[in-house]
Structure formats: C-alpha cells, structure tokens
Design a protein around this motif. Structure first.
Motif, PDB file in Angstrom:
ATOM      1  N   SER A 216       0.813  -1.222   0.000  1.00 10.31           N
ATOM      2  CA  SER A 216       0.000   0.000   0.000  1.00 10.31           C
ATOM      3  C   SER A 216       0.842   1.266   0.000  1.00 10.31           C
ATOM      4  O   SER A 216       0.314   2.358  -0.228  1.00 10.31           O
ATOM      5  CB  SER A 216      -0.929   0.014   1.216  1.00 10.31           C
ATOM      6  OG  SER A 216      -0.218   0.310   2.406  1.00 10.31           O
ATOM      7  N   GLY A 217       2.150   1.134   0.264  1.00  9.80           N
ATOM      8  CA  GLY A 217       3.011   2.307   0.245  1.00  9.80           C
ATOM      9  C   GLY A 217       3.385   2.806   1.620  1.00  9.80           C
ATOM     10  O   GLY A 217       3.410   4.018   1.863  1.00  9.80           O
ATOM     11  N   SER A 218       3.694   1.890   2.527  1.00  7.16           N
ATOM     12  CA  SER A 218       4.063   2.297   3.883  1.00  7.16           C
ATOM     13  C   SER A 218       5.526   2.702   3.994  1.00  7.16           C
ATOM     14  O   SER A 218       5.945   3.211   5.039  1.00  7.16           O
ATOM     15  CB  SER A 218       3.782   1.155   4.870  1.00  7.16           C
ATOM     16  OG  SER A 218       4.692   0.089   4.663  1.00  7.16           O
ATOM     17  N   TYR A 219       6.308   2.456   2.935  1.00  6.88           N
ATOM     18  CA  TYR A 219       7.757   2.635   3.030  1.00  6.88           C
ATOM     19  C   TYR A 219       8.247   1.849   4.262  1.00  6.88           C
ATOM     20  O   TYR A 219       7.893   0.691   4.420  1.00  6.88           O
ATOM     21  CB  TYR A 219       8.118   4.125   3.105  1.00  6.88           C
ATOM     22  CG  TYR A 219       7.652   4.882   1.880  1.00  6.88           C
ATOM     23  CD1 TYR A 219       8.421   4.904   0.714  1.00  6.88           C
ATOM     24  CD2 TYR A 219       6.424   5.551   1.877  1.00  6.88           C
ATOM     25  CE1 TYR A 219       7.977   5.588  -0.423  1.00  6.88           C
ATOM     26  CE2 TYR A 219       5.986   6.231   0.743  1.00  6.88           C
ATOM     27  CZ  TYR A 219       6.764   6.241  -0.394  1.00  6.88           C
ATOM     28  OH  TYR A 219       6.335   6.897  -1.512  1.00  6.88           O
ATOM     29  N   MET A 220       9.042   2.466   5.132  1.00 11.10           N
ATOM     30  CA  MET A 220       9.476   1.788   6.353  1.00 11.10           C
ATOM     31  C   MET A 220       8.777   2.393   7.577  1.00 11.10           C
ATOM     32  O   MET A 220       9.300   2.389   8.683  1.00 11.10           O
ATOM     33  CB  MET A 220      11.004   1.880   6.505  1.00 11.10           C
ATOM     34  CG  MET A 220      11.751   1.197   5.367  1.00 11.10           C
ATOM     35  SD  MET A 220      11.335  -0.570   5.217  1.00 11.10           S
ATOM     36  CE  MET A 220      11.167  -0.743   3.441  1.00 11.10           C
ATOM     37  N   LEU A 221       7.572   2.894   7.360  1.00 13.89           N
ATOM     38  CA  LEU A 221       6.805   3.563   8.409  1.00 13.89           C
ATOM     39  C   LEU A 221       5.710   2.666   8.970  1.00 13.89           C
ATOM     40  O   LEU A 221       4.760   3.138   9.596  1.00 13.89           O
ATOM     41  CB  LEU A 221       6.200   4.860   7.851  1.00 13.89           C
ATOM     42  CG  LEU A 221       7.232   5.862   7.311  1.00 13.89           C
ATOM     43  CD1 LEU A 221       6.534   6.992   6.564  1.00 13.89           C
ATOM     44  CD2 LEU A 221       8.095   6.415   8.432  1.00 13.89           C
ATOM     45  N   TYR A 222       5.833   1.367   8.761  1.00 16.13           N
ATOM     46  CA  TYR A 222       4.796   0.421   9.160  1.00 16.13           C
ATOM     47  C   TYR A 222       4.582   0.358  10.666  1.00 16.13           C
ATOM     48  O   TYR A 222       3.525  -0.071  11.127  1.00 16.13           O
ATOM     49  CB  TYR A 222       5.114  -0.970   8.619  1.00 16.13           C
ATOM     50  CG  TYR A 222       6.527  -1.425   8.853  1.00 16.13           C
ATOM     51  CD1 TYR A 222       6.931  -1.938  10.079  1.00 16.13           C
ATOM     52  CD2 TYR A 222       7.473  -1.333   7.830  1.00 16.13           C
ATOM     53  CE1 TYR A 222       8.241  -2.345  10.295  1.00 16.13           C
ATOM     54  CE2 TYR A 222       8.785  -1.734   8.036  1.00 16.13           C
ATOM     55  CZ  TYR A 222       9.165  -2.240   9.265  1.00 16.13           C
ATOM     56  OH  TYR A 222      10.454  -2.629   9.471  1.00 16.13           O
ATOM     57  N   THR A 223       5.570   0.799  11.460  1.00 15.65           N
ATOM     58  CA  THR A 223       5.379   0.731  12.916  1.00 15.65           C
ATOM     59  C   THR A 223       4.328   1.718  13.408  1.00 15.65           C
ATOM     60  O   THR A 223       3.855   1.604  14.535  1.00 15.65           O
ATOM     61  CB  THR A 223       6.705   0.997  13.651  1.00 15.65           C
ATOM     62  OG1 THR A 223       7.234   2.264  13.239  1.00 15.65           O
ATOM     63  CG2 THR A 223       7.714  -0.108  13.355  1.00 15.65           C
ATOM     64  N   SER A 224       3.939   2.685  12.552  1.00 11.03           N
ATOM     65  CA  SER A 224       2.883   3.624  12.951  1.00 11.03           C
ATOM     66  C   SER A 224       1.483   3.040  12.776  1.00 11.03           C
ATOM     67  O   SER A 224       0.504   3.665  13.170  1.00 11.03           O
ATOM     68  CB  SER A 224       2.996   4.925  12.140  1.00 11.03           C
ATOM     69  OG  SER A 224       2.680   4.698  10.773  1.00 11.03           O
ATOM     70  N   HIS A 225       1.395   1.845  12.198  1.00 13.01           N
ATOM     71  CA  HIS A 225       0.102   1.199  11.978  1.00 13.01           C
ATOM     72  C   HIS A 225      -0.320   0.465  13.257  1.00 13.01           C
ATOM     73  O   HIS A 225       0.002  -0.711  13.452  1.00 13.01           O
ATOM     74  CB  HIS A 225       0.189   0.214  10.809  1.00 13.01           C
ATOM     75  CG  HIS A 225       0.250   0.869   9.468  1.00 13.01           C
ATOM     76  ND1 HIS A 225      -0.765   0.784   8.539  1.00 13.01           N
ATOM     77  CD2 HIS A 225       1.216   1.629   8.896  1.00 13.01           C
ATOM     78  CE1 HIS A 225      -0.431   1.464   7.455  1.00 13.01           C
ATOM     79  NE2 HIS A 225       0.767   1.988   7.646  1.00 13.01           N
ATOM     80  N   ALA A 226      -1.061   1.151  14.111  1.00 13.57           N
ATOM     81  CA  ALA A 226      -1.452   0.547  15.391  1.00 13.57           C
ATOM     82  C   ALA A 226      -2.370  -0.655  15.202  1.00 13.57           C
ATOM     83  O   ALA A 226      -2.439  -1.532  16.066  1.00 13.57           O
ATOM     84  CB  ALA A 226      -2.133   1.586  16.273  1.00 13.57           C
ATOM     85  N   ALA A 227      -3.078  -0.713  14.078  1.00 19.52           N
ATOM     86  CA  ALA A 227      -3.930  -1.866  13.779  1.00 19.52           C
ATOM     87  C   ALA A 227      -3.250  -2.809  12.797  1.00 19.52           C
ATOM     88  O   ALA A 227      -3.919  -3.615  12.134  1.00 19.52           O
ATOM     89  CB  ALA A 227      -5.271  -1.408  13.217  1.00 19.52           C
ATOM     90  N   GLY A 228      -1.918  -2.727  12.712  1.00 22.07           N
ATOM     91  CA  GLY A 228      -1.168  -3.576  11.805  1.00 22.07           C
ATOM     92  C   GLY A 228      -0.393  -4.649  12.538  1.00 22.07           C
ATOM     93  O   GLY A 228      -0.381  -4.701  13.778  1.00 22.07           O
ATOM     94  N   PRO A 229       0.288  -5.524  11.808  1.00 23.83           N
ATOM     95  CA  PRO A 229       1.059  -6.609  12.415  1.00 23.83           C
ATOM     96  C   PRO A 229       2.260  -6.077  13.189  1.00 23.83           C
ATOM     97  O   PRO A 229       2.692  -4.930  12.993  1.00 23.83           O
ATOM     98  CB  PRO A 229       1.505  -7.440  11.206  1.00 23.83           C
ATOM     99  CG  PRO A 229       0.643  -6.999  10.074  1.00 23.83           C
ATOM    100  CD  PRO A 229       0.290  -5.580  10.347  1.00 23.83           C
ATOM    101  N   PRO A 230       2.855  -6.907  14.038  1.00 19.86           N
ATOM    102  CA  PRO A 230       4.034  -6.495  14.791  1.00 19.86           C
ATOM    103  C   PRO A 230       5.241  -6.319  13.861  1.00 19.86           C
ATOM    104  O   PRO A 230       5.278  -6.877  12.761  1.00 19.86           O
ATOM    105  CB  PRO A 230       4.245  -7.648  15.777  1.00 19.86           C
ATOM    106  CG  PRO A 230       3.601  -8.823  15.119  1.00 19.86           C
ATOM    107  CD  PRO A 230       2.430  -8.287  14.373  1.00 19.86           C
ATOM    108  N   PRO A 231       6.245  -5.553  14.294  1.00 21.03           N
ATOM    109  CA  PRO A 231       7.405  -5.274  13.424  1.00 21.03           C
ATOM    110  C   PRO A 231       8.090  -6.519  12.890  1.00 21.03           C
ATOM    111  O   PRO A 231       8.583  -6.515  11.746  1.00 21.03           O
ATOM    112  CB  PRO A 231       8.335  -4.475  14.347  1.00 21.03           C
ATOM    113  CG  PRO A 231       7.426  -3.822  15.335  1.00 21.03           C
ATOM    114  CD  PRO A 231       6.314  -4.808  15.570  1.00 21.03           C
TER     115      PRO A 231
END
Length: 398
Positions: A216-231
């Motif tokens: 979806s285009g998170s780059y390396m900012l996926y840790t800001s996804h509180a409803a996303g998977p763990p790092p």
C-alpha cells in the motif's frame, strides 16, 4: 391519477456534522497524509483502522484508496501472479474481475443461484482450477458461509471476500469479511459509509497483512500502523515487497469515523425501507422475490427481484415504464453494459465459458438502490409503481 415518484436514486444523506468538523480540523492542520504527524499525534487513518478492526473483531485493518485497490492488494498478498487463475462470481460488478485482471491473473467465473449468491455446486466443480477464490457478496447477499469455507478449506483454496455491499452484515453472527484470509470493503459514495472513494482491508494473517501494508506504500513507516502486524512480521517482507501506493488520507478517514459509529443505526433504517418494498411486491404474478435466510444478517442498501423467464423485450418494457414514473431499475440481463451494470460475458478481457443456468438468472435480475434519503412512504410508493407496471406487462403478455 397515475402516481409518480420524484426522488433521486443517487442522492445520499449529508456527511454528519461531526465528520464535517473533523475534516475541517484536518484541513486546517494541513497534515492530510497518513504519515505526516507530529509527536504525540495519532493519524485519523490509524484511528479508523483501529475502530474498524474492533467493530468486526479482526486482528488487523488497513485503510486504502478504494475497494478495488483493497481487492487487488489482497490478491497480491495471497501470492496471485500473472497467468494464475482466480475463481470469482459471474454475478458481480466490473471492479471484481477487473482486480483479477489488474494483477495479470485470469478469472474463472462461478455461477449464480436464484438466491443471487454463488452456486456452491458449480464452485465444487471448479475448485481444482485455482488456489484463490475472490468471493463477491454481490448486492449484500451472503451465501452459506459455513458450507463455502468447509469446501475451500478442504481444497486448500484461500478466500478473499469482497464485502463492498456487506459492511455491517453477518452470517450466523460472524461478520462478513472475517471468514476468509482477507476481507475487502468499500467506502465509495453508494456504500454503507461514504467518503466518496476509499477502502478497508482486514485480516487475521500477520504475514499477509504485512505484505499488504508494504504494497500500500508504507515505506518503512509500518510501525505507525497501530492496527497492523508487529514489526517482526516485516523483517524480510520489507525488502521483497514492491510499493504500489494506494493509501487512504486523513481527510477521508476523518469523514468516515463518525459514520462507522452510526452504522448499526443506519443498517436498521435501510432494512426498514427494504421491508416496505418487499411487502409491497409480494405475490406479484411473474415477479420473484429473493429469499433471505435467518442465518443472514444483512444491510439492505439496495433491492433486487427477478423476472425469471421473461423475454428481454418484456423486461425492457417494465424498465422503461417504471422509468417513466420516476423509478430507476437497473437490469443486469441487458445485451450491452449500461452504467454500473454488466455481465460476465461483457468483460471481454477475461475468457468465459457459457453458463446457461446462470444466464437464465442474470437475464431476469432487476436492481434498485435504496438511499436513506427515501422515506418509508417513498418506498411504499416505489413498490406500488413497480407492482403496477410488472402486472401490466405480465397481463399483456398473457
């Protein structure tokens, strides 16, 4: 005096004041992009993802640019590659096979029953042709999800649910979108919550959702996804997954959050209008109502009925006569695609074998939106008009 309906079948209710105020606050802040936050700030997209995941009991949620983008991302996250076959409904809207074609795959169409759901017998005969089923809950009709999932699990076929018309719906109490590996929702204007365009993707699969988030285009900012998977779910995928940007922005998320909180109330209003039309069309000669089972909790933002075994000329006559009295019926059986309506044999980018049993049903499907700008009295008037015009054409043919 002949009754005539004067309302609009495309006019939606206004965005709630709370949503308008939230959208203005986002615009005044200038930080519309989901990753453009200041320390201590939680983006509207993140809040929407958390709230939607909680509302359906899903582990993860990703807000994206459209329902079609959600489907394409889910297919990619399932490992669908160019040339692969994907099972999907013959009765659906064009963005569904379009999403299959968009990833370079080939749709294999599965038939429809008189209940307007996927034909499980036809599915059983075709299950060995693909490893993914893109299941469209077309116009809000849910098939026997327990039976379907048992078949697909036994055949090791992953299910991606297209829930564009079933946000807020459930089968035996389990929310639509939570049966398969992914559930895909739309927030386009004519859906159950309205941001003009937008989509939501849910899953309990950490690896699959990590791949979807990177896509979806998170780059390396996926840790800001509180409803996303763990790092740790991103440890290897972040190097392997292409960026195919399709993020939702904070403006649309702000508009949607109040609507999501009000979804149950809105669903009750839609279903009340549906019941009025349904009651008004009972026992009309030549007209077949679509049954709803006790296992299905639905959100009836549209209404369908069948003119089974009618000639195309007679159906077109009904459609024209209703239109002359202000009632807009969409016909899925027309020889040419019109507006939003088209059939599997209209999508000439996808090969299709003839399906006579499904063709009979598709030829007779009449479809009508039920926006909440209609009152229940409006719905009763609409039913009287349809009843009168169907009866007139039926009697003339007899």
């Amino acid at each position: 005096m002949t009754e005539r309906f004067t309302g609009s079948f495309t006019q939606q209710e206004p965005i709630p004041d709370e949503g308008i105020d939230a959208a203005i606050a986002v615009m005044r802040g200038g930080r519309l992009h989901r990753y453009n936050t200041v320390p201590g700030e939680v983006a509207e997209t993140v809040l929407l993802e958390q709230e939607f995941a909680a509302s359906v009991g899903s582990a993860y949620c990703l807000a994206v640019a459209s329902g079609g983008y959600a489907i394409g991302t889910a297919l990619r996250a399932c490992g669908v590659k160019p040339g692969d076959k994907v099972l999907t409904n013959a009765f659906t809207l064009a963005p569904v096979p379009g999403a299959v074609a968009g990833v370079g795959a080939v749709p294999v169409f599965v038939g429809v029953t008189e209940d307007l759901v996927i034909d499980l017998d036809d599915l059983a005969a075709k299950l060995d042709q693909a490893s993914v089923l893109l299941l469209s809950h077309m116009r809000g009709h849910l098939c026997d999800m327990d039976a379907l999932m048992a078949m697909c699990d036994a055949a090791d076929v992953a299910v991606v649910e297209d829930c564009a018309h079933t946000m807020g719906a459930a089968w035996n109490g389990k929310p639509s979108g939570t049966f398969g590996r992914f559930g895909c929702f739309s927030t386009q204007t004519y859906k159950h919550i309205n941001s003009g365009e937008g989509g939501l993707l849910i899953s309990d699969d950490a690896e699959g959702m990590a791949r979807a988030t990177m896509l979806s285009g998170s780059y390396m900012l996926y840790t800001s996804h509180a409803a996303g998977p763990p790092p740790e779910a991103f440890a290897q995928l972040r190097y392997e997954t292409p960026n195919i940007s399709g993020r939702m922005d904070n403006l649309r998320a702000a508009i949607l959050r109040p609507q999501l909180r009000d979804l149950a109330t809105q669903a009750s209003r839609w279903n009340a209008r549906y019941a009025v039309v349904e009651d008004g069309l009972r026992d009309v000669p030549g007209l077949t109502l679509v049954p709803r089972t006790a296992s299905e909790s639905y959100v009836a933002s549209s209404f369908q009925f069948l003119l089974l075994d009618w000639s195309p000329e007679a159906i077109a006559d009904v459609q024209a006569r209703c239109a002359a009295r202000g009632v807009e019926l969409k016909w899925f059986g027309g020889a040419e695609p019109v507006g939003f309506t088209s059939r599997y044999d209209s999508w000439r980018y996808a090969p299709a074998e003839a399906m006579p049993a499904s063709d009979r049903i598709l030829t007779g499907i009449m479809d009508m939106r039920l926006p909440l700008t209609f009152s229940e009295d409006d719905c009763a008037l609409i039913a009287r008009i349809i009843r009168a015009e169907v009866s007139a054409v039926w009697q003339a043919a007899a």
